[in-house]
Each structure stands twice: as structure tokens, then as C-alpha cells.
Design a protein around this motif. Structure first.
Motif, PDB file in Angstrom:
ATOM      1  N   PHE A  66       0.871  -1.174   0.000  1.00 24.43           N
ATOM      2  CA  PHE A  66       0.000   0.000   0.000  1.00 24.43           C
ATOM      3  C   PHE A  66       0.906   1.223   0.000  1.00 24.43           C
ATOM      4  CE2 PHE A  66      -2.839  -3.069   2.069  1.00 24.43           C
ATOM      5  CZ  PHE A  66      -4.061  -2.785   1.484  1.00 24.43           C
ATOM      6  N   TYR A  67       0.682   2.137  -0.898  1.00 18.40           N
ATOM      7  CA  TYR A  67       1.434   3.380  -0.915  1.00 18.40           C
ATOM      8  C   TYR A  67       0.792   4.364   0.060  1.00 18.40           C
ATOM      9  CZ  TYR A  67       3.725   1.277  -4.865  1.00 18.40           C
ATOM     10  OH  TYR A  67       4.444   0.426  -5.643  1.00 18.40           O
ATOM     11  N   PRO A  68       1.490   5.435   0.436  1.00 17.64           N
ATOM     12  CA  PRO A  68       0.919   6.401   1.386  1.00 17.64           C
ATOM     13  C   PRO A  68      -0.355   7.043   0.848  1.00 17.64           C
ATOM     14  CG  PRO A  68       3.280   6.774   1.115  1.00 17.64           C
ATOM     15  CD  PRO A  68       2.869   5.773   0.066  1.00 17.64           C
ATOM     16  N   GLY A  69      -1.321   7.221   1.740  1.00 13.64           N
ATOM     17  CA  GLY A  69      -2.505   7.971   1.364  1.00 13.64           C
ATOM     18  C   GLY A  69      -3.857   7.371   1.659  1.00 13.64           C
ATOM     19  N   PRO A  70      -4.087   6.070   1.462  1.00 15.55           N
ATOM     20  CA  PRO A  70      -5.461   5.570   1.556  1.00 15.55           C
ATOM     21  C   PRO A  70      -6.066   5.572   2.956  1.00 15.55           C
ATOM     22  CG  PRO A  70      -3.969   3.773   1.034  1.00 15.55           C
ATOM     23  CD  PRO A  70      -3.167   5.035   0.983  1.00 15.55           C
ATOM     24  N   LEU A  71      -5.242   5.695   3.995  1.00 10.46           N
ATOM     25  CA  LEU A  71      -5.770   5.759   5.355  1.00 10.46           C
ATOM     26  C   LEU A  71      -6.827   4.685   5.630  1.00 10.46           C
ATOM     27  CD1 LEU A  71      -6.093   9.633   5.616  1.00 10.46           C
ATOM     28  CD2 LEU A  71      -4.238   8.195   6.491  1.00 10.46           C
ATOM     29  N   LEU A  72      -6.538   3.467   5.212  1.00  9.36           N
ATOM     30  CA  LEU A  72      -7.386   2.288   5.417  1.00  9.36           C
ATOM     31  C   LEU A  72      -8.664   2.301   4.577  1.00  9.36           C
ATOM     32  CD1 LEU A  72      -7.060   1.865   9.310  1.00  9.36           C
ATOM     33  CD2 LEU A  72      -5.483   1.124   7.524  1.00  9.36           C
ATOM     34  N   ASP A  73      -8.782   3.219   3.623  1.00  6.21           N
ATOM     35  CA  ASP A  73      -9.956   3.264   2.742  1.00  6.21           C
ATOM     36  C   ASP A  73      -9.869   2.276   1.587  1.00  6.21           C
ATOM     37  OD1 ASP A  73     -11.585   5.119   4.011  1.00  6.21           O
ATOM     38  OD2 ASP A  73     -10.581   6.824   3.063  1.00  6.21           O
TER      39      ASP A  73
END
Length: 133
Positions: free
Chosen positions: A41-48
Motif C-alpha cells: 500500500f502506498y501512502p494515502g489511503p488511510l485504510l480506505d
């Protein structure tokens, strides 16, 4: 068969657009065993961003390749996960990654690598033991 010919890796990588609910797949070319799954997972999705690696048999039955306890899917944010498994797959089965982006405004990239052992997979151990006993 040379040692290098026994293992093959398949990469599933895409950009999950905002609100996407889709999958990326690959048809299995010969009997094998999925032995490792690596997820980035790359930075950003915040578990979304939710991911679910799977195999679907030619009879249409689908099963998860990773058992997740506490959640139904794998989520992350700037995370890497490695799962060491031993899951037999057959020629013409379909392996893939189902993904859901619960963030309708942003898109997120992910990478899932699956390693396959094509030289008998987990059954190679049984064949070896038959030769020993």
C-alpha cells in the motif's frame, strides 16, 4: 526442468479510482501452488483501500487466499505485508485481487505480487516422502 523455471511471480497492480469496486485477474496456465503473497500500500489511503487476494475455480467457486482475522479484507496506508501460504491452484483457475476504494474523492495505487511454485507445488513434498518411505 531448471530450478528457475519452477517458480514464477505474477504482479497485480493498478490505480483504484475513487469509489472503485473491481478486480485484477490472471488465468493460471498450469497446476501450481501459491506460496507467497506480498502486498504494498502506498501512502494515502488511510485504510480506505480494501484488498482481497482470491482464487476462483473453473466451477465458479471463489475462495480467499489470505485468512484475515478481525476484518474481511486487507487494508493499509504506507504498509507492506507478506503472507506465506500454500494454496493449490489448477490450470484454468483464475487468481486475482478484488479491490474496493471507499474514498469517493481520491484514487490510490497498490501492488500485489503472488509467487507460484509450478513443480508440483505442495504435492512435491508428498512425492518426496513416497520416495523416502
Amino acid at each position: 526442468m531448471a530450478l528457475i523455471d519452477r517458480r514464477v511471480s505474477r504482479r497485480f497492480s493498478t490505480t483504484a479510482t475513487g469509489g472503485a469496486d473491481d478486480e485484477v485477474t490472471h488465468e493460471v496456465e498450469e497446476d501450481a501452488t501459491v506460496e507467497e503473497i506480498r502486498i504494498r500500500f502506498y501512502p494515502g489511503p488511510l485504510l480506505d483501500l480494501e484488498l482481497r487476494p482470491f482464487v476462483e475455480t473453473d466451477e465458479g467457486r471463489r475462495r480467499d487466499l489470505v485468512d484475515v482475522i478481525g476484518r474481511e479484507t486487507i487494508v493499509g496506508d504506507d504498509d507492506r505485508f507478506e503472507f506465506h501460504i500454500s494454496e493449490d491452484v489448477r490450470e484454468s483457475d483464475v487468481v486475482g485481487v478484488e479491490y474496493v476504494n471507499n474514498d469517493a474523492q481520491n484514487e490510490y495505487d497498490f501492488v500485489v505480487d503472488m509467487d507460484f511454485e509450478r513443480a508440483g507445488g505442495s504435492s512435491r513434498i508428498i512425492d518426496y516422502l513416497r520416495g523416502v518411505f
